[in-house]
Design an enzyme around this catalytic site. Structure first.
Site, PDB file in Angstrom:
ATOM      1  N   ARG A 128       0.834  -1.189   0.058  1.00  0.00           N
ATOM      2  CA  ARG A 128       0.043   0.165  -0.027  1.00  0.00           C
ATOM      3  C   ARG A 128       0.735   1.268   0.061  1.00  0.00           C
ATOM      4  O   ARG A 128       0.530   2.229   0.682  1.00  0.00           O
ATOM      5  CB  ARG A 128      -1.000   0.035   1.269  1.00  0.00           C
ATOM      6  CG  ARG A 128      -1.960  -1.198   1.211  1.00  0.00           C
ATOM      7  CD  ARG A 128      -2.732  -1.026   2.487  1.00  0.00           C
ATOM      8  NE  ARG A 128      -2.303  -1.412   3.469  1.00  0.00           N
ATOM      9  CZ  ARG A 128      -2.662  -0.976   4.855  1.00  0.00           C
ATOM     10  NH1 ARG A 128      -3.829  -0.522   4.918  1.00  0.00           N
ATOM     11  NH2 ARG A 128      -2.075  -1.309   5.795  1.00  0.00           N
TER      12      ARG A 128
ATOM     13  N   ASP B  27     -26.169  -2.655   8.264  1.00  0.00           N
ATOM     14  CA  ASP B  27     -25.736  -1.906   6.921  1.00  0.00           C
ATOM     15  C   ASP B  27     -25.845  -2.829   5.691  1.00  0.00           C
ATOM     16  O   ASP B  27     -25.299  -4.057   5.533  1.00  0.00           O
ATOM     17  CB  ASP B  27     -24.180  -1.560   7.258  1.00  0.00           C
ATOM     18  CG  ASP B  27     -24.256  -0.223   8.281  1.00  0.00           C
ATOM     19  OD1 ASP B  27     -25.445   0.140   8.578  1.00  0.00           O
ATOM     20  OD2 ASP B  27     -23.020  -0.107   8.753  1.00  0.00           O
TER      21      ASP B  27
ATOM     22  N   LYS C 261      -0.960   4.443  -1.234  1.00  0.00           N
ATOM     23  CA  LYS C 261      -2.076   5.085  -0.009  1.00  0.00           C
ATOM     24  C   LYS C 261      -1.078   5.703   1.111  1.00  0.00           C
ATOM     25  O   LYS C 261      -1.579   7.043   1.309  1.00  0.00           O
ATOM     26  CB  LYS C 261      -2.450   3.896   0.782  1.00  0.00           C
ATOM     27  CG  LYS C 261      -3.098   4.256   2.085  1.00  0.00           C
ATOM     28  CD  LYS C 261      -3.757   3.027   2.907  1.00  0.00           C
ATOM     29  CE  LYS C 261      -4.046   3.431   4.166  1.00  0.00           C
ATOM     30  NZ  LYS C 261      -5.491   4.095   4.057  1.00  0.00           N
TER      31      LYS C 261
ATOM     32  N   HIS D  40     -16.155  11.889   2.920  1.00  0.00           N
ATOM     33  CA  HIS D  40     -15.017  11.176   2.157  1.00  0.00           C
ATOM     34  C   HIS D  40     -13.981  12.420   1.775  1.00  0.00           C
ATOM     35  O   HIS D  40     -13.249  12.273   0.906  1.00  0.00           O
ATOM     36  CB  HIS D  40     -15.536  10.509   1.015  1.00  0.00           C
ATOM     37  CG  HIS D  40     -16.117   9.125   1.133  1.00  0.00           C
ATOM     38  ND1 HIS D  40     -17.313   9.065   1.474  1.00  0.00           N
ATOM     39  CD2 HIS D  40     -15.631   7.783   1.339  1.00  0.00           C
ATOM     40  CE1 HIS D  40     -17.306   7.840   1.826  1.00  0.00           C
ATOM     41  NE2 HIS D  40     -16.434   7.231   1.890  1.00  0.00           N
TER      42      HIS D  40
END
Length: 760
Positions: free
Chosen positions: A16, A603, A19, A698
């Site tokens: 990652r 959810d 990221k 976000h």
């Protein structure tokens, strides 16, 4: 000789790296030059991982999203993000997330709308069009990547999103016709192809995945118009389709004036004979023979059985590739050190999938004997999985067969339940809540890591988590929220957390997949039949409830979302696996109710992304998906309020099915789309309560009180105020407390203003 190629490679890095570099850049911990250097090193490594291919994709790398990259390439960024004295990358990040590194509050803008890429868990930034839209070519990034690849002596094949799919994925922000933009868009594509030809490029891959969806005559004609114009370019075009069958678009795809066609045979193998008949003799046929969406090994012998006759017919016209971009699978299985050896032998990540591709190509080109050892090892792995006792549980299968319709029905209809719940809960008008998670701080992640590594014991871990829960509850009470959550400090991921407590799951350490931007997920692997051995959330939820007199929501992930956000076993229908999950989560729902929890949220963020790409096939999926939710949720008494949450998808066209789930309250994303979802309520009378998300979690931007009031007033024009909730559009785990507190404070203030206004 058969040609091998790839449609795209994961860009995040096996550890990652992308990221972490992005997040450091946004925090101004590194400069742009270092971010670019990290990106270049990743590209170099990824091209090296694909070195055995005859053609390697270039242009598939992205800092955030490949659709946004296309908008950038075509000069179609929204005017609000292009600010004076800003460089191109800062404008790009403003479109993606509302701000870039070092932006002042005055530079923050409304981020681009984000939604799911076809039926995957990847999110793209929706292109925006209006009457003033103009296109112009900006190739700096692509040319830089091509130059890097050439220096590495990579055999390149640029990858670009096709013009018709690009327009289809976008949204007109006024009453203009986005398809009418094709005429001015095509010359830019012609210019791009000419430029690539001047760079010595022989083949370019143009992705047109909307060919596997239902197209009306206007969009079919758009394909003919587009490729008749692109045919004039001095470059070979491989038209790539994936994710589904071509069906009525098959003849169109075969007859477009391109040099090759890519067919996803994982999903469209039944169409292969028709494509072979329809495709002209001078065109390449690329077959997607390795599943780019799941992590199971390919049955190489079975694949060769049907592939060899095709190779005999097509010879050098046959190309081999994964079914789609490998963006949707982890990078390298060799990273895994703790995964059970038997299960690991059943799997293939991106690097291993390309090795499978190489083996199949060599078997075709040189005969099976040339790869006999690889074929034998593969056959043993396939047999091992088929015969494993880890896969099948007779008790679970029997319980599924015993399900009856009554298990999916509440005792009373919503109006009767709502009256009972209102009396029990005594909530104000426009009640406030959050979606479940609160910031996952460095301290929380360190505590979980220390427990995982054995540096602290179970009791110490429990005490630490209780302290985090206590802090989270205290902050919510100080903010004045009406319905609280425990904050999910103990949860690494909303799917993985539950999978780790269910039978039938396996987990990786490094099986990360990009969801959007710097957000990565590590999907669990459903290897066998699923059940719940013991309660999973009752203790933490009861503890949180003991800290407050306000209602505490029990937080669960629903069966459809667990299914769609996992790598799912492929040896039985997905619907069968989903019902197993439904029964497991139902057990947890009933235990929470028994423990005195008055509100339970289940959810289903991923409900829509499981939809088949063709509307004619939706009913079958929605029937079993909504049925699974009802089995999960509807065993409770009338006084127990059931919530569900959905995010970042288009829901207008399935609103009736969402209503049929019969959740008492649904919270749903609407902020990035400016409450666009609510347009559906002009025609559809949604019967239950709804919380349209009033701010975009976000983005790091702090929403104002006025903006949230304005959004809720839009909602109140369609839905009675008595049935509206005020909440963020998603969980808050990716944000910091310095962002969350002022945002929620403004949200509570907005709710109070609304309550005063509508009680007059």
């Amino acid at each position: 000789m058969t040609t091998t190629h790839n449609l795209g490679f994961p860009r995040i890095g096996k550890n990652r790296e992308l990221k972490f570099a992005l997040e450091k850049y946004w925090k101004q911990e590194i400069f742009q030059v270092e971010l670019q250097q990290i990106a270049a090193r990743l590209r170099q490594q990824h091209w090296q991982d694909q070195a055995a291919l005859d053609l390697v994709p270039v242009g598939d790398f992205s800092f955030y999203d490949q659709v946004l990259d296309t908008s950038f390439l075509l000069g179609n960024l929204p005017k609000r993000v292009v600010q004076n004295n800003s460089n191109a990358l800062d404008n790009y990040f403003r479109a993606a997330r509302g701000r870039s590194a070092g932006d002042l509050e005055s530079q923050c803008v409304h981020a681009g709308e984000m939604t799911k890429w076809f039926d995957t868990n990847y999110h793209y930034i929706v292109p925006e069009f209006d009457k003033e839209t103009q296109f112009s070519l900006h190739t700096e990034r692509l040319l830089q990547q091509l130059e890097e690849a050439k220096q590495q002596e990579v055999k390149v094949k640029p990858v670009i999103l096709g013009p018709v799919t690009y327009l289809s994925l976008g949204k007109a922000k006024d009453d203009s016709d986005k398809l009418a933009l094709l005429e001015q868009l095509l010359p830019v594509y012609v210019q791009l192809l000419q430029l690539l030809a001047e760079q010595g490029i022989e083949w370019v891959q143009i992705d047109e995945p909307i060919l596997v969806t239902e197209l009306n005559e206007s969009w079919q004609q758009a394909f003919k118009q587009a490729y008749a114009q692109l045919e004039t370019s001095p470059i070979n075009i491989l038209l790539a389709t994936y994710f589904g069958q071509l069906k009525e678009n098959l003849t169109l795809a075969c007859q477009l004036p391109v040099n090759g066609l890519h067919l996803d045979t994982i999903n469209a193998k039944d169409e292969l004979d028709q494509v072979l008949t329809c495709l002209a003799d001078d065109k390449v046929l690329s077959l997607g023979i390795i599943n780019g969406r799941n992590i199971w090994k390919t049955d190489l012998l079975a694949t060769l059985d049907w592939l060899e006759p095709i190779h005999k017919t097509l010879q050098e016209r046959l190309w081999l590739a994964p079914s789609c971009s490998l963006l949707h699978v982890p990078v390298d299985l060799n990273n895994e050190q703790d995964l059970d050896e038997t299960i690991q032998s059943w799997l293939a990540f991106a690097v291993q999938k390309l090795t499978e591709l190489e083996t199949l190509a060599k078997a075709l080109n040189e005969g099976r004997d040339s790869v006999s050892q690889q074929l034998s090892a593969n056959a043993e792995a396939i047999k091992s999985r088929q015969q494993s006792k880890r896969v099948h549980d007779a008790t679970v299968k029997q319980r599924v067969s015993d399900i009856d319709e009554a298990m999916g029905q509440r005792d009373s209809a919503y109006p009767q339940r709502a009256a009972i719940q209102a009396k029990r809960l005594e909530l104000p008008l426009f009640p406030t809540t959050t979606i479940g998670s609160f910031p996952q701080t460095i301290e929380i992640r360190k505590t979980r890591r220390d427990y995982r590594l054995g540096l602290i014991n179970a009791h110490q871990y429990q005490l630490a988590m209780q302290e985090e829960i206590k802090n989270c509850v205290r902050e919510q009470e100080l903010l004045g929220l009406d319905v609280l959550v425990h904050g999910e400090a103990e949860r690494n991921d909303m799917v993985e957390y539950f999978g780790q407590q269910l039978t039938g799951f396996s987990f990786t350490q490094f099986g990360w997949v990009q969801s959007y931007g710097s957000r990565c997920v590590k999907p669990p692997i459903i290897v066998g039949d699923v059940s719940r051995p013991t309660a999973m959330t009752v203790d933490t939820t009861q503890y949180a409830q003991s800290l407050s007199n306000k209602p505490m929501k029990g937080m669960l992930t629903g069966p459809v979302t667990i299914l769609n956000w996992s790598f799912v076993r492929d040896d039985q229908p997905r619907s069968a696996t989903c019902l197993q999950l439904a029964l497991a989560i139902r057990d947890e729902v009933l235990d929470l109710e028994q423990a005195g929890i008055q509100i339970i949220q289940i959810d289903e963020a991923a409900l829509r992304e499981g939809l088949p790409l063709r509307q004619s096939q939706w009913k079958a999926y929605l029937d079993w998906a909504t049925y699974a939710f009802r089995i999960t949720a509807n065993g409770v008494r009338d006084e127990t309020q059931i919530h569900t949450h959905m995010c970042y998808s288009e829901f207008n066209d399935i609103i009736a099915e969402i209503a049929a789930m019969d959740a008492d309250v649904i919270t749903i994303e609407t902020s990035r789309s400016d409450m666009e979802l609510l347009d559906v309520f002009d025609q559809f009378a949604y019967p239950n309560e709804i919380g349209p998300g009033v701010y975009d979690i976000h983005s790091p931007n702090i929403p104002s009180i006025d903006s949230m009031v304005a959004l809720m007033e839009k909602a109140a024009q369609r839905i009675p105020a008595q049935r509206l909730w005020v909440n963020p559009d998603c969980g808050l785990k990716t944000r910091g407390w310095d962002e969350v507190k002022p945002a929620l404070s403004n949200m509570v203030a907005a709710s109070k203003l609304l309550s005063e206004r509508y009680q007059r």
